[in-house]
Design a protein around this motif. Structure first.
Motif, PDB file in Angstrom:
ATOM      1  N   ASP A 169      52.223  72.015  27.024  1.00  0.00           N
ATOM      2  CA  ASP A 169      52.480  72.884  28.174  1.00  0.00           C
ATOM      3  C   ASP A 169      51.636  74.152  28.109  1.00  0.00           C
ATOM      4  OD1 ASP A 169      54.282  71.131  29.311  1.00  0.00           O
ATOM      5  OD2 ASP A 169      56.046  72.124  28.464  1.00  0.00           O
ATOM      6  N   ALA A 170      51.532  74.741  26.926  1.00  0.00           N
ATOM      7  CA  ALA A 170      50.725  75.953  26.768  1.00  0.00           C
ATOM      8  C   ALA A 170      49.242  75.642  26.987  1.00  0.00           C
ATOM      9  CB  ALA A 170      50.951  76.572  25.393  1.00  0.00           C
ATOM     10  N   ASP A 202      48.049  73.228  28.958  1.00  0.00           N
ATOM     11  CA  ASP A 202      47.906  73.035  30.394  1.00  0.00           C
ATOM     12  C   ASP A 202      47.812  74.388  31.100  1.00  0.00           C
ATOM     13  OD1 ASP A 202      47.930  71.523  32.915  1.00  0.00           O
ATOM     14  OD2 ASP A 202      49.945  72.362  33.157  1.00  0.00           O
ATOM     15  N   GLU A 203      48.670  75.309  30.716  1.00  0.00           N
ATOM     16  CA  GLU A 203      48.663  76.648  31.308  1.00  0.00           C
ATOM     17  C   GLU A 203      47.339  77.375  31.028  1.00  0.00           C
ATOM     18  OE1 GLU A 203      51.148  80.725  30.633  1.00  0.00           O
ATOM     19  OE2 GLU A 203      52.318  78.867  30.730  1.00  0.00           O
ATOM     20  N   ALA A 213      44.517  75.688  33.034  1.00  0.00           N
ATOM     21  CA  ALA A 213      44.679  75.991  34.457  1.00  0.00           C
ATOM     22  C   ALA A 213      44.292  77.434  34.769  1.00  0.00           C
ATOM     23  CB  ALA A 213      46.114  75.713  34.893  1.00  0.00           C
ATOM     24  N   SER A 214      44.489  78.323  33.811  1.00  0.00           N
ATOM     25  CA  SER A 214      44.116  79.722  34.054  1.00  0.00           C
ATOM     26  C   SER A 214      42.623  79.969  33.826  1.00  0.00           C
ATOM     27  CB  SER A 214      44.950  80.666  33.189  1.00  0.00           C
ATOM     28  OG  SER A 214      44.638  80.524  31.828  1.00  0.00           O
TER      29      SER A 214
END
Length: 92
Positions: A22-23, A25-26, A29-30
């Motif tokens: 999840d981290a 992906d974040e 994405a950023s």
């Protein structure tokens, strides 16, 4: 003044410090535009399918990319394998 190599090394350190999907992906994405994230994801799938022996045209159809994109991926994968330490050891 920092060089591109310095910036790339810093990026690699940043990504390696991420400890969960999840981290990651974040973070991706950023850092990337949605189009860049999608392109990189498809490039990884191109590598995977090439390694599985899937024909170029089938990969292009499956992923919705041009045959030239698959061909570039194939050349990049060949270059990657020819420059990796394990391939140099295999050639000895």
């Amino acid at each position: 003044m920092p060089t591109n190599e310095h910036y790339q090394a810093e990026l690699i350190r940043h990504l390696l410090a991420i400890d969960s999907p999840d981290a990651m992906d974040e973070a991706l994405a950023s850092l990337l535009t949605p189009a860049e994230y999608q392109e990189i994801s498809k490039r990884l799938q191109i590598f995977k399918l090439l390694q599985e022996g899937v024909p170029h045209r089938k990969i292009a159809e499956t992923l919705g990319v041009g045959i030239a994109t698959v061909s570039r991926g194939s050349r990049a994968l060949t270059t990657l394998h020819s420059s990796s330490p394990s391939s140099r050891n295999d050639a000895s």
